[in-house]
Design an enzyme around this catalytic site. Structure first.
Site, PDB file in Angstrom:
ATOM      1  N   GLU A  46       0.873  -1.181   0.000  1.00 19.32           N
ATOM      2  CA  GLU A  46       0.000   0.000   0.000  1.00 19.32           C
ATOM      3  C   GLU A  46       0.904   1.222   0.000  1.00 19.32           C
ATOM      4  O   GLU A  46       1.798   1.326   0.856  1.00 19.32           O
ATOM      5  CB  GLU A  46      -0.896  -0.004   1.245  1.00 19.32           C
ATOM      6  CG  GLU A  46      -1.806   1.213   1.224  1.00 19.32           C
ATOM      7  CD  GLU A  46      -2.844   1.261   2.336  1.00 19.32           C
ATOM      8  OE1 GLU A  46      -2.889   0.340   3.171  1.00 19.32           O
ATOM      9  OE2 GLU A  46      -3.603   2.245   2.354  1.00 19.32           O
TER      10      GLU A  46
ATOM     11  N   ARG B  29       5.629 -13.180   9.488  1.00 15.59           N
ATOM     12  CA  ARG B  29       6.205 -11.851   9.299  1.00 15.59           C
ATOM     13  C   ARG B  29       7.626 -11.810   9.862  1.00 15.59           C
ATOM     14  O   ARG B  29       7.983 -12.593  10.729  1.00 15.59           O
ATOM     15  CB  ARG B  29       5.455 -10.790  10.105  1.00 15.59           C
ATOM     16  CG  ARG B  29       4.026 -10.637   9.883  1.00 15.59           C
ATOM     17  CD  ARG B  29       3.438  -9.653  10.877  1.00 15.59           C
ATOM     18  NE  ARG B  29       3.822  -8.284  10.575  1.00 15.59           N
ATOM     19  CZ  ARG B  29       3.231  -7.542   9.643  1.00 15.59           C
ATOM     20  NH1 ARG B  29       2.236  -8.021   8.938  1.00 15.59           N
ATOM     21  NH2 ARG B  29       3.620  -6.311   9.425  1.00 15.59           N
TER      22      ARG B  29
ATOM     23  N   LYS C 275       4.060   0.620  10.135  1.00 12.45           N
ATOM     24  CA  LYS C 275       4.181   1.821   9.302  1.00 12.45           C
ATOM     25  C   LYS C 275       3.587   3.048  10.005  1.00 12.45           C
ATOM     26  O   LYS C 275       4.065   4.153   9.820  1.00 12.45           O
ATOM     27  CB  LYS C 275       3.438   1.608   7.973  1.00 12.45           C
ATOM     28  CG  LYS C 275       4.317   1.008   6.894  1.00 12.45           C
ATOM     29  CD  LYS C 275       3.683   1.228   5.531  1.00 12.45           C
ATOM     30  CE  LYS C 275       3.016  -0.040   5.059  1.00 12.45           C
ATOM     31  NZ  LYS C 275       2.335   0.093   3.771  1.00 12.45           N
TER      32      LYS C 275
END
Ligand code: ATP
Ligand code: MG
Length: 567
Positions: free
Chosen positions: A42, A269, A279
């Site tokens: 994104e 992850r 983020k």
């Protein structure tokens, strides 16, 4: 065992579990034997080392089995997204060494098809417009053990739903006034099936589609279908998407058939000690000026690591080493640092720099004589050649490398003691000059002319070898010494504390007036790697110029030199 079977088993060796699943699909001839992955960032922030793990997987598996990997920007929330992020993401993936050719896509490319699908689902009675607020909808969601409550708007007529959804998109209603929901099952065991939101109203211009749309698809309604529209066969993501997988499959089934259907596979992850990876938190550090931007060398971003002097190979080696599993874990940042040291040892040019200089005057060396001594660029790399370094009567050494009253095992410079100046002569200390407060201003030495490298006397043994620079030729520079940004091992686990309280106040020390050899003034360009001998690995900052040299310390050296001497 048939010959091709043996070959197969051998080929399968060393595959991680994701590669194994992909391989099995290929062997089974699924999707016509095609392999197409995607990396779906994104564009709402810069990429970090966690993304690098996903990138290595998505591009890596495609490379390994002769498939392709798309770059698809998951740009479904115009409020948080920006072209600055799109550009940085492209640059970072290229820097890591991967390429998507002409396969650059955007979820926003599919807004028309997604909208059409939504209309179709409304017509088939599979979606409805809900007029409740998001709080009301959340309250009706239930819990994993208690069924949710159906919305009072759930049984609206198809005509009314069509009319309202079209008017939502025409901009007739305010943000939050209405949403489009999938009509699935408010009692499902999987919470994601309890009439998930498909579309919401956002009245903020989109960086690609401008003001064309007033409704935007949610992740769950966009991702699988975008995979499908793009021909993606394997949609590899992280473990938090496991519970989303049934919904992914549910929506994709509205489009796919037996000949082609994308498949979601999840891996763990990357989490690193002494690091935050969210983020949202990284953006906060940038916005509040707690770091000097997304590419601050202390940030876990790809751009920060690049500016710090990490190499793409060290990042990829690290990711290879930690591997891919189905369990969440916290990896030690020292493993990454180890990979960085390993690679820098192989590629960096050895130079001399004195961080905390004190002057040494070699009293028996002629006043205006200058000799050039030859320095190996990299003993690890025979092809790397040499460069010249001036030697003269006055030099700088590290203040720490001299002691007036040394302890027994001090093998550096002390009164009456001898050391070798690396690449040059053996010197002997004959005295010092002090200021009124007793601080040493100058050290006096004599040199032994027979000990220059190449001469027979150079074989003479002394215990210590020091780095040095010629005082008249040295260039002033600034060093930025970076350390871990957080002083808590797992900041994300400390839910009671504000993460900003855990910042390491010592994470940056700026040292002005270091003395570097003149070679660096000519040759130090950003992104090049140097080893300041006995000190550490350094890289010129992007703001460094020949007039004002600035070096970022990539990482300290494990001082094997000194260790070897202590034996
Ligand atoms: P958010 O979606 O909250 O903005 P994100 O970190 O998931 O943050 P994306 O841009 O959606 O950011 O991530 C793109 C891809 O990178 C996703 O497939 C995601 O699973 C993967 N990814 C993100 N963080 C990590 C991580 N720490 N380790 C491995 N993969 C990650
Ligand atoms: Mg995400």
């Amino acid at each position: 065992m048939a010959e091709n079977e043996i070959e197969e088993t051998q080929e399968k060796k060393g595959l991680n579990f994701v590669e194994q699943m992909v391989w099995d699909d290929l062997q089974a001839g699924k999707n016509g034997g095609r392999l197409n992955t995607r990396f779906p960032p994104e564009p709402n922030g810069y990429l970090h080392i966690g993304h690098a793990k996903a990138i290595c997987m998505d591009f890596g598996v495609a490379e390994k089995f002769g498939g392709t990997c798309n770059l698809r920007f998951d740009d479904t929330n115009p409020v948080k997204e920006d072209v600055e992020y799109v550009d940085s993401i492209r640059e970072d993936i290229h820097w890591l060494g991967f390429d998507w050719g002409d396969r650059e896509y955007y979820a926003s490319d599919y807004f028309p098809q997604l909208y059409d699908l939504a209309i179709r689902l409304i017509k088939e009675g599979k979606a409805y417009v809900d007029d409740q607020t998001s709080e009301e909808i959340a309250r009706q969601k239930g819990t994993p053990t208690v069924a949710g409550t159906e919305s009072p708007y759930r049984n609206r007529s198809v005509e009314e739903n069509l009319d309202l959804f079209q008017r939502m998109n025409a901009g007739e209603f305010e943000e939050g006034a209405r949403v489009l929901r999938a009509k699935i099952d408010m009692a499902s065991d999987n919470m994601h099936f309890r009439d998930p939101i498909m579309y919401r109203i956002i009245k903020h211009p989109h960086h690609r589609t401008g003001t064309t749309w007033n409704v935007y698809p949610m992740y769950d309604f966009a991702h699988g279908q975008s995979d499908y529209f793009e021909g993606v066969t394997h949609s590899i993501c992280t473990l938090e998407f496991v519970p989303h997988r049934p919904l992914y499959e549910h929506f994709v089934k509205e489009l796919a058939d037996e000949s082609y259907c994308p498949r979601q596979i999840e891996f763990n992850r990357l989490n690193l000690t002494y690091t935050v990876m969210s983020k949202r938190k990284l953006l906060q550090l940038v916005k509040e000026g707690l770091v000097a931007g997304w590419d601050d060398p202390r940030m876990p971003t790809i751009s920060g690591m690049r500016r710090r002097g990490f190499t793409p190979r060290s990042i990829r080696n690290f990711i290879d080493k930690i591997g891919y599993t189905k369990y969440e874990a916290l990896n030690s940042v020292s493993l990454l640092e180890h990979a960085v040291r390993d690679d820098l040892n192989a590629v960096s040019t050895r130079v001399m720099a004195v961080m905390n200089p004190v002057k040494v005057v070699i009293t028996n060396y002629p006043e205006d004589k200058v000799e050039m001594v030859e320095m190996e660029n990299n003993p690890e790399d025979p092809q790397s050649g040499t460069h010249q370094m001036p030697f003269s009567r006055e030099i700088f050494i590290e203040r720490d490398d001299f002691m007036e009253n040394p302890p027994k095992k001090f093998f550096r410079l002390a009164p009456e003691g001898e050391v070798r100046l690396k690449g040059a002569y053996i010197i002997k200390c004959t005295g010092v000059k002090k200021d009124a407060d007793g601080n040493i201003e100058e050290i006096y030495c004599t040199y032994d002319p027979e000990t220059r490298s190449g001469l027979p006397g150079s074989m003479r043994k002394v215990k210590g070898t020091l780095h040095w620079v010629s005082a008249a030729h040295a260039v002033d520079a600034t060093a930025r010494l970076y350390d871990r940004l957080f002083n808590v091992e797992n900041p994300a686990a400390e839910t009671e504390r504000d993460f900003r309280e855990m910042l390491n106040p010592e994470s940056l020390k700026v040292v002005e007036g270091i003395k570097v050899e003149p070679y660096l003034a000519e040759n130090a360009r950003p992104l090049e790697h140097f080893q300041f001998q006995r000190i550490g690995y350094f890289t010129p900052d992007k703001d460094s110029t020949p007039e004002k040299l600035i070096f970022n310390r990539t990482i300290a050296l494990k001082d094997s030199w000194e260790k070897a001497q202590k034996k």
